[in-house]
Each structure stands twice: as C-alpha cells, then as structure tokens.
Design a protein around this motif. Sequence first.
Motif, mmCIF file in Angstrom:
data_model
loop_
_atom_site.group_PDB
_atom_site.id
_atom_site.type_symbol
_atom_site.label_atom_id
_atom_site.label_comp_id
_atom_site.label_asym_id
_atom_site.label_seq_id
_atom_site.Cartn_x
_atom_site.Cartn_y
_atom_site.Cartn_z
ATOM 1 N N THR A 22 -5.047 -37.559 18.098
ATOM 2 C CA THR A 22 -5.963 -37.929 19.181
ATOM 3 C C THR A 22 -6.555 -36.690 19.837
ATOM 4 O O THR A 22 -7.761 -36.600 20.062
ATOM 5 C CB THR A 22 -5.232 -38.773 20.247
ATOM 6 O OG1 THR A 22 -4.669 -39.929 19.629
ATOM 7 C CG2 THR A 22 -6.191 -39.211 21.345
ATOM 8 N N TYR A 26 -10.461 -35.501 19.692
ATOM 9 C CA TYR A 26 -11.194 -35.266 20.939
ATOM 10 C C TYR A 26 -11.803 -33.866 20.943
ATOM 11 O O TYR A 26 -12.955 -33.675 21.362
ATOM 12 C CB TYR A 26 -10.265 -35.444 22.141
ATOM 13 C CG TYR A 26 -11.001 -35.452 23.464
ATOM 14 C CD1 TYR A 26 -11.521 -36.640 23.973
ATOM 15 C CD2 TYR A 26 -11.178 -34.277 24.198
ATOM 16 C CE1 TYR A 26 -12.200 -36.659 25.180
ATOM 17 C CE2 TYR A 26 -11.864 -34.286 25.401
ATOM 18 C CZ TYR A 26 -12.368 -35.477 25.888
ATOM 19 O OH TYR A 26 -13.059 -35.487 27.072
ATOM 20 N N LEU A 47 -12.178 -46.331 28.229
ATOM 21 C CA LEU A 47 -11.138 -47.036 28.977
ATOM 22 C C LEU A 47 -11.503 -48.493 29.237
ATOM 23 O O LEU A 47 -10.629 -49.367 29.241
ATOM 24 C CB LEU A 47 -10.880 -46.328 30.304
ATOM 25 C CG LEU A 47 -10.221 -44.945 30.209
ATOM 26 C CD1 LEU A 47 -10.072 -44.329 31.599
ATOM 27 C CD2 LEU A 47 -8.864 -45.026 29.518
ATOM 28 N N GLN A 50 -12.239 -50.577 25.489
ATOM 29 C CA GLN A 50 -11.068 -50.713 24.633
ATOM 30 C C GLN A 50 -9.910 -51.444 25.315
ATOM 31 O O GLN A 50 -8.841 -51.588 24.714
ATOM 32 C CB GLN A 50 -10.590 -49.332 24.174
ATOM 33 C CG GLN A 50 -11.578 -48.606 23.286
ATOM 34 C CD GLN A 50 -11.913 -49.394 22.030
ATOM 35 O OE1 GLN A 50 -11.034 -49.923 21.366
ATOM 36 N NE2 GLN A 50 -13.200 -49.482 21.706
ATOM 37 N N SER A 51 -10.100 -51.895 26.528
ATOM 38 C CA SER A 51 -9.007 -52.560 27.227
ATOM 39 C C SER A 51 -8.651 -53.899 26.585
ATOM 40 O O SER A 51 -7.468 -54.230 26.417
ATOM 41 C CB SER A 51 -9.377 -52.771 28.702
ATOM 42 O OG SER A 51 -10.548 -53.568 28.827
ATOM 43 N N ALA A 54 -6.907 -53.423 23.316
ATOM 44 C CA ALA A 54 -5.553 -52.911 23.577
ATOM 45 C C ALA A 54 -4.607 -54.042 23.979
ATOM 46 O O ALA A 54 -3.470 -54.116 23.501
ATOM 47 C CB ALA A 54 -5.603 -51.848 24.670
ATOM 48 N N ALA A 174 -8.091 -50.373 32.492
ATOM 49 C CA ALA A 174 -7.177 -49.383 31.912
ATOM 50 C C ALA A 174 -5.801 -49.466 32.562
ATOM 51 O O ALA A 174 -4.768 -49.281 31.893
ATOM 52 C CB ALA A 174 -7.751 -47.978 32.086
ATOM 53 N N THR A 281 -5.596 -45.764 21.321
ATOM 54 C CA THR A 281 -6.302 -44.604 21.862
ATOM 55 C C THR A 281 -6.966 -43.785 20.764
ATOM 56 O O THR A 281 -8.140 -43.412 20.873
ATOM 57 C CB THR A 281 -5.330 -43.708 22.651
ATOM 58 O OG1 THR A 281 -4.732 -44.469 23.708
ATOM 59 C CG2 THR A 281 -6.064 -42.518 23.249
#
Length: 333
Positions: A22, A26, A47, A50-51, A54, A174, A281
């Motif tokens: 990750t 980045y 955030l 992708q909540s 997730a 998030a 993530t």
Amino acid sequence: MTGRLRGSAAHLLGAYGLLALTALLYLVFSLTLPRTFPTLDTLDSILSTQSIPAVLALAATVPIVTGAFDLSIGYGLGLAHVMVMQLVVNNGWPWPLACLTVIVGGGVVGVLNGVIVEFGRIDSFIATLGTGSMMYAVTGWITDGGRIVPGPQGLPAAFTDVYNSKFLGLPVPAFYVLALAVALWLVLERLPLGRYLYVVGSNPRAADLLGVPVRKYTVYAFATSGLLVGFAGVLLAAQQQIGNPSVGLDYLLPAFVGALLGSTAIKPGRPNAMGTLVAVTVLAVGLTGIGQMGADFWTVPLFHGATLLLAVGLAGYASRRRTRAGAPSTASP
C-alpha cells in the motif's frame, strides 16, 4: 540463528506485506501523478467511495471464518438500499426507523441463510446463490424494474448526512468502517465466540467432538454478515439517493477480493478483520491511481478478477505454510 532470522523475516513479510505494498503504491502514484494523487481530495474520495465495499468485505469475511461463503451479499445490498428508499420515499416512514428495520431485516436474512446451509445441508455456494437470486427477484418486484426517485423535496438532510457528513475533517463513513473492523477484530481475536468460529471453520468434525455447537455458530456468522449487509444498504441509499435495483451486484466481486486477500495479511492463513481492512485499502489505492492515469473502464473488472485469483492462491499458500510450521490455522477454544 540464520534460519530463525529468515523465519522471522518471512513472517513479517507475510503479515505486513500488503501494508508495505500500500505504501509503495501510494509512493509510486504520488510521484507519477504529483498534482492529483497526493491530495486531500483524493484521500476524501478513497475514504468515502470505498466505505461501502469495505463494509461488504467485512460482511463476506465472517462466514469465510467458518468455512462458508455468502454469495447473497451483493443481492442483499441491492435489496437493502431499495427497501430503505421504499420505506422513506413511498411509505413515508421516518428514516431512522426505516434504516433500523432494514438492518434488522438483513440479520433475519442472514439467519435464514445459515439455517438453510446448516439444517438443510446445502452447500453454502448453492444455498446463498439461490437465496440471493430470490432477493434479486424481490428487489425487482418492489421497484417494478424501475428506480425509486425522491420527490422535489428530496430526502431528509439528516439521512443523507449519514454518508455525506465529515468528522475531524474526514468522511464519516471511514469511521464506520474502522469501528466495525475493530469490533470484529475484538470478537474474532479476543472473545471465545471468535475462537469457536475459527475452530468451526478449521475442522467442523473436531469442533463437534469438542462440544462446540457447529450449526449455531455458523448461523451466528451468517446473521452477522446479514446485519453488515443491511448497514451497507443504508449507506448506499444515503450515497445514491435513489433506489436502483441492479446496483448491488457491482459490489459482490470487490467484497470477496477484499475478504480473501485480507486472509493473507496481519494473520496470514486465516480470514481476519484487520487483514480485510488492509486489503480493501490496497485495492482502493490501486484503483484510484489507475483511474487517475486515465485507464479504460474495463481495467476495473480486470484488476478485480486478477486480484481475486492472486488472493485465492496466496491465501491457500499462507494456510499451508501456517500448517507446516506447526501453527493451526485457527485459534483453539
């Protein structure tokens, strides 16, 4: 001494390799896209968008702990968010009551899935695919194949703030994800319930001989999955602000990619909540970077499909390595 150091290095790489990946992704995308990627807007986008994947990945993780798969989660997500819109927009329910009803309903569906799998003695793949197809039919019946669109006044602001608001300068979804991941981690890693779930997933026959009620704990796992799917449906309704009967299926593959890839991180060789969070993530960072580089739309399913194959292979390797090292793939009760 050398062998011990190598073993420690291999363990660290296996446990925290995804975290390192990750950071590497980045860094690469930040150097490649210095004006767009390393920004607060990109962080907010990752955030928030992708909540929901997730939460759904966490929902997929819990049955996998017991050795089962819940393929109905995508269909359940579609039904849950449509039901929220139906109750709020067409039936005039207060939005808190509608959301609570949908979340509880998700738990009931999860219980039914568990009962069908355990007491009906039907493989979880087939059982949840069947119940998922039935949920998709119910979704189409409720919407009549169309969309549920709010009136001119729109949805209550307090309801849309469930997804759109911020806390400490970051998107509030998030924090939902973080809270759910921590709660699941505590249950799975620190409570007897979690240890029993892992034993069931490792060897149901041995669990039965030890006096662990396999059927009951499997139903618990599916019920937890259903509750999380219901919550994800609430978030999706607050995000989309319309009821789209076909949207849930788009989240099915990313959820299982996150859950399976997560079993190769933090606790390599077994599904775990924090590993799932790390996996989501790394997928989010990768997809965001690829998107900002102008990749075509078909790269997203290609990325998810390739990652799924990689995740299954790595999860199997990690489990075999853990077994060869003499550490059981689950915690003992």
